[in-house]
Design an enzyme around this catalytic site. Sequence first.
Site, short mmCIF file in Angstrom:
data_model
loop_
_atom_site.label_atom_id
_atom_site.label_comp_id
_atom_site.label_asym_id
_atom_site.label_seq_id
_atom_site.Cartn_x
_atom_site.Cartn_y
_atom_site.Cartn_z
N GLU A 174 -5.23 2.41 -2.09
CA GLU A 174 -5.65 3.62 -1.39
C GLU A 174 -6.99 3.56 -0.69
O GLU A 174 -7.22 4.32 0.23
CB GLU A 174 -5.63 4.84 -2.33
CG GLU A 174 -5.72 6.18 -1.66
CD GLU A 174 -4.42 6.58 -0.97
OE1 GLU A 174 -3.72 5.71 -0.46
OE2 GLU A 174 -4.11 7.77 -0.95
N ASN A 175 -7.88 2.64 -1.09
CA ASN A 175 -9.06 2.52 -0.25
C ASN A 175 -8.67 1.93 1.09
O ASN A 175 -9.50 1.62 1.91
CB ASN A 175 -10.09 1.62 -0.93
CG ASN A 175 -10.49 2.20 -2.27
OD1 ASN A 175 -10.49 3.41 -2.45
ND2 ASN A 175 -10.83 1.32 -3.18
N HIS A 211 -0.13 5.19 7.38
CA HIS A 211 0.18 6.63 7.49
C HIS A 211 -0.41 7.14 8.81
O HIS A 211 -1.59 7.47 8.89
CB HIS A 211 -0.43 7.40 6.31
CG HIS A 211 0.22 7.10 5.00
ND1 HIS A 211 1.54 7.42 4.74
CD2 HIS A 211 -0.26 6.51 3.89
CE1 HIS A 211 1.83 7.04 3.51
NE2 HIS A 211 0.77 6.49 2.97
N GLU A 242 3.20 1.48 3.51
CA GLU A 242 3.53 2.92 3.37
C GLU A 242 3.68 3.60 4.73
O GLU A 242 3.15 4.68 4.96
CB GLU A 242 2.45 3.65 2.56
CG GLU A 242 2.25 3.09 1.17
CD GLU A 242 1.33 3.93 0.30
OE1 GLU A 242 1.10 5.12 0.63
OE2 GLU A 242 0.86 3.41 -0.71
N ASP A 244 4.55 5.78 7.71
CA ASP A 244 5.22 6.98 8.21
C ASP A 244 4.39 7.55 9.35
O ASP A 244 3.21 7.23 9.49
CB ASP A 244 5.54 8.02 7.12
CG ASP A 244 4.34 8.51 6.33
OD1 ASP A 244 3.20 8.25 6.73
OD2 ASP A 244 4.55 9.19 5.30
C1 XIL Z 1 2.47 10.15 -2.95
C2 XIL Z 1 3.93 10.49 -3.26
O1 XIL Z 1 4.68 10.28 -2.09
C3 XIL Z 1 4.04 11.92 -3.74
O2 XIL Z 1 5.37 12.19 -4.17
C4 XIL Z 1 3.07 12.18 -4.88
O3 XIL Z 1 3.09 13.55 -5.23
C5 XIL Z 1 1.65 11.79 -4.47
O4 XIL Z 1 1.64 10.45 -4.04
N1 XIL Z 1 -0.74 6.87 -0.70
C6 XIL Z 1 -0.17 6.25 -1.78
C7 XIL Z 1 1.06 6.82 -2.41
O5 XIL Z 1 -0.59 5.15 -2.16
O6 XIL Z 1 1.17 6.51 -3.77
C8 XIL Z 1 1.14 8.31 -2.19
O7 XIL Z 1 2.39 8.77 -2.68
C9 XIL Z 1 0.94 8.64 -0.73
C10 XIL Z 1 -0.40 8.18 -0.24
#
Ligand code: XIL
Length: 327
Positions: A174-175, A211, A242, A244
């Site tokens: 996530e960072n 994202h 990830e 989208d």
């Molecule tokens: C999100 C899921 O999609 C949701 O269902 C949950 O409530 C929160 O997490 N970055 C990430 C993911 O690394 O794990 C996250 O997933 C979205 C953002």
Amino acid sequence: MKLSRVAAVGALAAIALYSTTLQSSVADNATTERHQAPSLDQPLRDLANRSDLRIGTAVDFDALNADTPYRERIASEFSSITAENVMKWQLVEPTRGQLDFSAADQLVDFAKHNGQKVRGHTLLWHNQLPTWLTDGVTAGTITPAELRGILRQHIFDEVSHFKGKLYQWDVVNENDYNVEGVSAKSDAYYNLVKDLLRQHVPVDGFAAQGHYGVQFGFHTAAQVAANLKRFEDLGLETSLTEVDVRMLLPVDNPKLQAQAQGYSVLLQGCLLSKRCTSFTVWGFTDKYSWVPGFFDGQGAACLLDENLAAKPAYDELRAILALAARR
Ligand code: XIL
């Protein structure tokens, strides 16, 4: 994967890096397919196979059990899956010391049954932590030294449980927002990776999440490829983990076209990179996307709509994969 390697990366609270040494035993059926011409009717996984690319999706565990068309589409369309939530710390250890891998195990079994590989997500993240952990740290009943030991144990628990069953782990998550292209932030990662490697910390991979939002614009494919390449030049694999592309609602045709462009540059950036091994979308249908719940007034971020009908983005990815398969 040697446990000590994963623990070393985690304990250093490194970065958005992943580990790749767990190999699945699932046979790849790409060899025969490669001898036939690609066709736009083929599912993403068959087209991507031809370029040795794993194409993946995050999987909503409840929907997997409840929704047959959703489940069947995952099986037919993707060659890699990621647990959207069920491998996260909060879900596997809701009570301290009591591990529950039942949902995650079902997911792994599903993947095996369908000839898919599984990405591990995620060993360390600042969200979705067990309450006993966050409360303990806040109250001071868990000291920093203890926390280090708890984190180490958690990492050992996860990687031991799934040993031999996953092909990549998101080690620290996530960072990695906004690091798809070359920027001050991805420069910082690049320097950190170099530093870690200098210290002989085994880092296997660098991933960007992807994202995007149509209202913000996108990188070009060349910018994405240039960024991935410099990490690959350090000896790392790369991935998009990830992807989208959300939009401000309501949906309209120009936004759908822009969305297709967002998906397109990330996939092309990956395909232009020698060691970009997986491309994962964070859900493939708007029916279960996380976006509306997290971004006010936004949605429609996936390749398929709520009825699993293809959007321009889906057709675009198939066309790119079909062209790449001719290389
Ligand atoms: C999100 C899921 O999609 C949701 O269902 C949950 O409530 C929160 O997490 N970055 C990430 C993911 O690394 O794990 C996250 O997933 C979205 C953002």
